[in-house]
Design a protein around this motif. Structure first.
Motif: not given
Length: 593
Positions: A499-505, A522-536
């Motif tokens: 909805s065109h608001e901010t998001i706290d990655i 989420l679109p890239e690169p937000l998706r990879s930034c949000a999931l990098v710790n979980i994947q690790r």
């Protein structure tokens, strides 16, 4: 003389008269030379004539040193042993509330306890997941066998507590987030303790939820006595069972190793099914074995000899006069009514005017009042409890007064709860959902349920109120785990971004694997930034099937299908809170929760 002796010996013996107390006590009334007839007949043996009444005791035979004679009315009563009296302690609370010792532990209960301890050592060392249900199954069976041997029957509320506890243990099998799992496990232990003790009053429900603790030491002693007695009675059978088990284990290990080396598929299957036990974690496994053993014994002992916490009675406070009791509560009701009236004015059209006069933003206005309203709800429940303790109890008019005043207070407090939830909704719309925000909102919602239950108890009676509140708390914890709070937080923040608001990655990176399905949108690169710790974290954790939750399995499948890309530079440039296009929002610079 011989005739007299035979005649005297043929007469029945009778108890001495009060005047003969000293004689019987000193043992001189039956010696030679005694001429008094038994039974106090007052006749002489030699002449058969009435003897002169004598009020003085007959002097004793001087066979030893002189012993002064003391009249009976001056004799001190026999004193008990002082040391023995001090050693006898009064019965404690648990001994008074707990029934007599249960029967000896049965073989079925022993095998169930041993299975619980063994499964705890093998499965719980790798984490929590479906293994909690696997470990709980033999523990429940052991408690059931112990209760049946003690003659206890399954009651409806016992079944409710037991089913609720097992349902709560399903949360670790579904969710990966640690905080709802912790709440579910603690609540499951409390419900299991209530199922074993069968409490219904306020002290029973509050203390019965912790009732396993007093049974730990007694359960261990009970189990040790049972094992020792059965080992003495059946040494041959015990040796037979031990030998058979050892041979079976050796055969399984030898042939299992051969089959695993012969086929890689069999090796993978056996590796995934069997626990990975190493020498390095042996102390941890031993601790888990002892923990499962002690816990299962405490549960079985509580099932066989429960502590009746309902035996603890809480005396009501001194009843106050009507004016002394009702006046402060009526003033409090008027204050609540004035606050609610102002809230209705704000909601019906004066909201913008209030914001203009105060100079606050909508989110700041909501944040400013939520915590105060939460504390007001908690304090109101405390006021209601104290008011019920000192409520007037003179007759029907007093009962009507109590119901009217406290019922009005509960209704007004429900409106305060609704206002607090509305403020939290405004705040979440402005800043997004977090773990703390969803937690306090859930607590506020449960407090509203408690107020409704108090209103219902005021109409239909409070006999079921303690158990109803306990059921509502357990149901709330179960629902909180089923909705997956981390997944809900991720979905709400992703929807705000759409909805065109901010998001706290940066905040979303700290969520558990339950948030992966929502963050994957989420679109890239937000998706990879949000999931990098979980994947690790998932790559580092090689958990077996019995300690892997459904949320973890689903996250692994998503990340294997769509791996995280390398966007380290882009993630640093995004900042803490951004929409990926325009940078930060100034309102989010301060957020205490």
């Amino acid at each position: 003389m011989s005739d007299q002796s035979s005649d005297a010996s043929s007469r029945p013996e009778t108890s001495p008269e009060p005047g003969d107390a000293v004689e019987s006590a000193s043992g001189t009334g039956s010696g030679p030379g005694s001429e008094a007839a038994p039974g106090g007949s007052g006749r002489s043996k030699a002449e058969g004539k009435p003897a002169r009444a004598s009020t003085l005791p007959v002097p004793p035979q001087k066979a030893g040193p002189d012993v002064p004679q003391v009249p009976s009315y001056l004799q001190a009563p026999p004193q008990a042993d002082v040391w023995q009296r001090r050693g006898q302690q009064p019965p404690g609370v648990l001994s008074r509330l707990r029934p007599p010792s249960p029967p000896a532990i049965g073989p079925k209960t022993l095998w169930a306890v041993f299975a619980t301890a063994l499964l705890s050592a093998l499965l719980l060392g790798d984490g929590l997941g479906p293994n909690l249900l696997i470990v709980a199954a033999p523990a429940v069976l052991g408690a059931f066998f112990a209760a049946r041997s003690a003659g206890r029957r399954l009651r409806p509320w016992t079944a409710v507590w037991a089913v609720g506890g097992l349902a709560l243990l399903a949360i670790p099998a579904l969710r990966e987030a640690g905080w709802p799992v912790f709440l579910a496990v603690v609540s499951a232990l409390a419900l299991g303790s209530l199922a074993l003790h069968g409490s219904r009053s306020w002290p029973g429900v509050l203390l019965g939820s912790l009732g396993l603790l007093p049974s730990v030491a007694a359960g261990v002693r009970w189990g040790w006595r049972g094992v020792r007695e059965r080992a003495d009675d059946s040494r041959g059978r015990v040796r037979t069972v031990v030998r058979s088990t050892a041979v079976a284990v050796v055969l399984l290990v030898v042939f299992g190793a051969l089959f695993a080396s012969a086929d890689a598929a069999v090796a993978d299957l056996l590796g995934s099914l069997t626990p990975d036990v190493s020498v390095g974690d042996s102390p941890w496994r031993v601790f888990l074995f002892l923990l499962g053993l002690v816990g299962a014994l405490a549960a079985a002992y509580s099932a066989a000899a429960p502590v009746r916490w309902d035996g603890i009675t809480v005396r009501p406070g001194k009843a106050r006069k009507r004016a002394e009791w009702a006046l402060p509560l009526i003033v409090l009701n008027l204050l609540f009514a004035a606050f609610i009236t102002l809230q209705l004015v704000v909601l019906l059209g004066g909201y913008d005017k209030v914001l203009d006069e105060t100079g606050l933003l909508p989110a700041e206005y909501a944040r400013q009042g939520f915590w105060q309203l939460l504390w007001a709800t908690l304090l109101t429940l405390l006021v209601i409890a104290l008011a019920l303790r000192w409520a007037p109890r003179g007759g029907p008019r007093d009962r009507t007064l109590v119901r009217s005043v406290l019922g009005a207070l509960c209704v007004l407090t429900l409106v305060v709860v609704a206002s607090a939830l509305r403020r939290m909704d405004l705040y979440v719309d402005a800043f997004g959902l977090t773990r703390l925000r969803i937690s306090v909102a859930a607590v506020e919602l449960w407090l509203g349920v408690v107020l409704v239950l108090i209103l219902v108890a005021g109409v239909f009676g409070a006999r079921l109120l303690p158990r109803a509140i306990a059921v509502s708390a357990a149901a709330g914890v179960l629902a909180f785990g089923l909705i997956s709070p981390d997944g809900l937080i991720a979905r709400q923040n992703v929807d705000r971004y759409d909805s065109h608001e901010t998001i706290d990655i940066e905040y979303l990176k700290g969520l558990s694997a339950d948030a992966v399905p929502a963050l994957d949108r989420l679109p890239e690169p937000l998706r990879s930034c949000a999931l990098v710790n979980i994947q690790r974290d998932l790559a580092l954790l090689d958990t077996p099937w019995y300690s892997s939750s459904w949320g973890e399995v689903r996250a692994r499948d998503i990340l294997e299908e769509h791996p995280v890309r390398d966007h380290e530079a882009d993630c640093r440039s995004l900042g803490t809170e951004t929409d990926g296009r325009e940078g930060h929002e100034e309102e989010d610079s301060y957020d205490p929760y």
